[in-house]
Structures are given as C-alpha cells and as structure tokens.
Write an enzyme that holds these catalytic residues in place. Sequence first.
Site, PDB file in Angstrom:
ATOM      1  N   GLU A 175      56.919  -9.030  35.101  1.00 32.35           N
ATOM      2  CA  GLU A 175      56.171  -8.590  33.763  1.00 32.35           C
ATOM      3  C   GLU A 175      56.847  -8.081  32.683  1.00 32.35           C
ATOM      4  O   GLU A 175      56.668  -8.254  31.523  1.00 32.35           O
ATOM      5  CB  GLU A 175      55.120  -7.822  34.105  1.00 32.35           C
ATOM      6  N   HIS A 187      63.649 -15.937  59.694  1.00 30.10           N
ATOM      7  CA  HIS A 187      62.898 -17.167  60.435  1.00 30.10           C
ATOM      8  C   HIS A 187      61.870 -17.938  59.634  1.00 30.10           C
ATOM      9  O   HIS A 187      61.077 -18.548  60.264  1.00 30.10           O
ATOM     10  CB  HIS A 187      62.165 -16.415  61.559  1.00 30.10           C
ATOM     11  N   LYS A 240      42.999 -13.129  30.398  1.00 24.79           N
ATOM     12  CA  LYS A 240      41.648 -12.246  30.591  1.00 24.79           C
ATOM     13  C   LYS A 240      40.829 -12.267  29.358  1.00 24.79           C
ATOM     14  O   LYS A 240      39.518 -12.266  29.728  1.00 24.79           O
ATOM     15  CB  LYS A 240      42.439 -10.876  30.393  1.00 24.79           C
ATOM     16  N   LYS A 269      43.966   3.198  32.747  1.00 23.82           N
ATOM     17  CA  LYS A 269      44.376   4.186  31.570  1.00 23.82           C
ATOM     18  C   LYS A 269      43.206   4.320  30.672  1.00 23.82           C
ATOM     19  O   LYS A 269      42.783   5.244  30.294  1.00 23.82           O
ATOM     20  CB  LYS A 269      45.495   3.621  31.097  1.00 23.82           C
ATOM     21  N   GLY A 292      52.144   0.625  32.709  1.00 25.64           N
ATOM     22  CA  GLY A 292      51.689   0.630  33.904  1.00 25.64           C
ATOM     23  C   GLY A 292      52.688   0.678  35.066  1.00 25.64           C
ATOM     24  O   GLY A 292      52.552   1.093  36.332  1.00 25.64           O
ATOM     25  N   ARG A 293      53.638  -0.524  35.004  1.00 27.54           N
ATOM     26  CA  ARG A 293      54.535  -0.822  36.030  1.00 27.54           C
ATOM     27  C   ARG A 293      55.597   0.066  36.218  1.00 27.54           C
ATOM     28  O   ARG A 293      56.297   0.058  37.112  1.00 27.54           O
ATOM     29  CB  ARG A 293      55.086  -2.135  35.931  1.00 27.54           C
ATOM     30  N   GLU A 345      38.716  -5.457  36.622  1.00 23.01           N
ATOM     31  CA  GLU A 345      39.050  -5.687  37.791  1.00 23.01           C
ATOM     32  C   GLU A 345      38.502  -4.183  38.594  1.00 23.01           C
ATOM     33  O   GLU A 345      37.811  -3.962  39.428  1.00 23.01           O
ATOM     34  CB  GLU A 345      40.028  -6.125  38.569  1.00 23.01           C
TER      35      GLU A 345
END
Length: 547
Positions: free
Chosen positions: A357, A388, A508, A209, A271-272, A215
């Site tokens: 979040e 399993h 961060k 954005k 964002g999510r 990152e």
Amino acid sequence: MSTITPLTTLPAWAALTRHYEQINGTHLRDLFAEDPGRAERMVIEGAGLFLDYSKNRITDETVTLLVQLAEETGLRAQIEKMFNGDKINSTEERAVLHTALRAPEGASVLQDGENVVPAVHAVLARMAGFSERIRSGAWKGQSGLPIKSIVNIGIGGSDLGPVMAYEALKHYSDRSLSFRFVSNVDGTDFLEAVQGLDPAQTLFIVCSKTFDTLETITNAESARDWLLKAFGGDETAIAHHFVAVSTNKEKVGDFGIDVANMFEFWDWVGGRYSMDAAIGLSTMLAIGPERFGELLAGFHEMDVHFRETPFARNLPVLMGLLSVWYNNFFGMQSLAVLPYEQYLKRFPAYLQQLTMESNGKSITLDGERVDYQTGPIYWGEPGTNGQHSFYQLIHQGTRIIPCDFIAFVHPLTELGRHHDLLMANVFAQSEALAIGKTEDEVKKEGTKEKLVPHKVFEGNRPSNTILADRLTPKTLGRLVALYEHIVFTQGAIWGINPFDQWGVQLGKLLAQQIIPDLENPAEPTLRHNTSTNNLIRRYRRIKKGLS
C-alpha cells in the site's frame, strides 16, 4: 514540469547498470570461494538485530554504489524531513510522524511549531489507565460483570497491526482475556468472531479514524445490534461495552459510545503505521501497559539507528537498497519474508499492507509517470510450513525470489529438540538457495541419469538472515520499524510518496454507487459498464429466486 532529477539519469544508476552487467553471471558459490572473509564482513548488528547479508548477489562495490544512489536521491535529507515533521506526504499535505508515537517522554517532535510528544503520552496514559481497569476487573459491563472478551473491529491498518501484534505477543498476553478481530464486511467474519461470547462480558473496540469506514461501521452496527438484543434494547449498555479509537467525537457520540472512552490519534499517522498508536489498544489490553512500553522502546531504538547510522551500516537503508538492486536491475519483482517463529505467523500479512500500500505507486512526487519498477510484491509464511508448499518454486522455479529469513536464538516455548531442528532449517534453506547443488554433485550420489536434471539446484538465489535473541515486545517493535524504514528508503530512491493510498479509493467509490443497485426493491436503471450491469442483473435475479 519535473523538479526532480529522473532516477535513471543519475550517475549512480548508470554505474549500477554497468556493475550489474559485470557481476550478473557471477555465482554466489564463486563469490564465497574468492572472498574468504565475506561472511564475517557482510554483517550488520544494530538495534538488537543481527543481519547476515552475505548471501546476496553483491560485492563491496555494489554496496558502495547503492549507498551512492541513496546519497544522490537525497535519502539523508528525506529522513531528516520526516523526523522533523515536514509535510512529506505532499499529496495530502501532511506530516509523517509515526516516529513520534514512540518518542520517549520529554522528547520534542514539532508539528507546525507544536511539540506533539506530550499529546502522544497523554493518550498513552489514558490507554494505560483503561487497560488496567479492564485487566483488573474494575471495569464492569452493564450487568456488573467484568470484561472477559475483547473484539477489535477495524480494517486495513486498524486490523492487520492489532492482529499481528496479538499473535506475535500471545506468549505475554493475559490468558484470562480472549481476543477476537473483525475486519471483513462479509457477515461471516462478525458472526464467527462473536460465536460463543457472553454479551455481558464482551467489549468492542471500534477503530476508525473518521468513524465512517464502510466495513468497520457496518460491523460495529451489527455488534451494537447483537449487544442490544441481549440487553432488551437498553441503549445505556453501549457505553459499558463499546470504546472507540477515532478522531470524530461527533460520530462516536452519535453511535452511543461515551466520548470519554474515545482514544485519539492524528492525521499525521497513516493507518498502516498506527499499531503503536491508540490503534494498539487491544495490544495493550493483551500484554499490559508495561510491555506495550517495551514495544514502543523497540520501535524507538530502530528509529534512532535509522536516523543516525551511516548508510553502509544501516539495517533498513541497506535492506531497502538491496530490494531496489533486485527489483530494478535483476527484474526480481517479488520478495518473501519467512519468519521461523510460529508467533509471527501474521507478520507477512501485516507487511503486505505496509509495503504494497505504501510503494505500489507509478507516479513520482512531482506527478511524472515512472519508467522503472517500484514496489515489489511482499509475501510469506512461517517456516517450516512454507518448506512443504511454495519453497519448491523458490528453489527450482523460473522466478528468482529474494528472501528475508527471520529467526531467534532462544525460543519462547521449550520443547525438546524442536528449536534446534527449526534453526537447522533456517540455516539450511538459506545455504541451499545460495549454493545450490551441481550436476556433478548429484551424479556422485549415484542418481539415475534421467533424474539428474530434476535434482540439480542452480542456487545463486539471494537471501538475508535476520537473527535476534528472542521474540519480545521490544524485538517486535524493532522488526516492525525495520520494515517501515525499508519502505521509506525504497520510496525515497524511487521518488514516490509511500504515505498516501489513492489506489484504494476508486473501488470503494464505485461500491457506494453499486450498493443502491443491489438493494433497490425496484428494478434500477444501471449505468455501469456492460459487464458490471450484467453481473448486477444476474445477482438480483438469482437472489430473488428467478432462473
């Protein structure tokens, strides 16, 4: 001073506390035995999804009291505020309008008096035009060759949504194109993503954005270096092999990307909650604009259901209330989402960000610390794989973990008996969790006495089962919107803000302070806590080859 009535002082909360004490010792076996119509009555069908919630530790009274709690906490008003564009993200003074991203053309959704729907559809039209050029081969790389490989660079919501959607809808994707995704700042992630790709036929989508996410920009810079190396440093190649999803035209242009190939989204999209915005460009490239439109239509169907359906028959409201019931009254602080569909293998990972979040908060909207549990831990794995591994703990462990089973009547891939076997396991697992196996039943099987306690299943472990016809783009949109609105319901009950994420900031910021300490060629003066200082010194010493 608090302006919100504390949750635990509400009449419905007190009534639910008393009700919990009355039914806590009741087994699901008994609830089914005493109520023959339970299985037929405790179902909801809406927005193309069918929910069986009969295997929950509830009665009709429980549902009535939970709906009363929703009313007393103002859920209805909060829903309307979200859809009307009120700035319900109060800590950032922003509206929350991801629902506008899938509003049909011609709809009106106001933000500060302006209808945002035309702008949304303008971006969708630009995305569609670009997608058609890539998919048809009309878009050429620097060498005049068509694009064959797309690499999406992003992190958080700019990665988890696109990855999940690509995997979920792979059945519908253009298999002449390959898609890879880079998120981790660990260099291995980037190097593996570009392994074997031809730079002349590779397109990078940089999703950020602000276009300064550490990152993402680090990976984007590595991608630029990788590309320029193949083209002898010719920076004109960047415009042919990079596009951006961002709001920062200046930084996008400085990077070398043609701002005509920047796809916009807005600060009222978290964002999510953005996989159906321009962040979904890779999804549209994979499945095409028409099917992307079907995805948006599925989102919108669930939005309408959430906004208009009475709470007792409202899929996300009821599921959100059930999670509050288990989290706050039973102390069950974990919830497993178990899709019996291999294409949904990344769905639980996507939900981890969406849910935790959003509602991993301990402060109410008016700044007071909560005195109750909030966001449960969401996790999961596709069936039957999970059976399993961790299902042992779900069936016989000391923790009771409510489960959401997700399954489809028709498979996307027909292969003999496979789908019937898969579905048999869905139904068997939810039955086993609910009903269990008594000591007498184990003994009647002729089990050796010393093994009897090991083979007893207590049962009484709750689950929901969600059924849909088949996994289509529209169905995926319905499912994602379902959980978005479950999160909203939970947040409204708990009086917290599901739309900020201050908790991701401190680490961060500290990382930015530590980076110079690691990269400084001279010995830095360290001012962190003693543990961090010692770790930095050890890292620097070993990196330099010192003992």
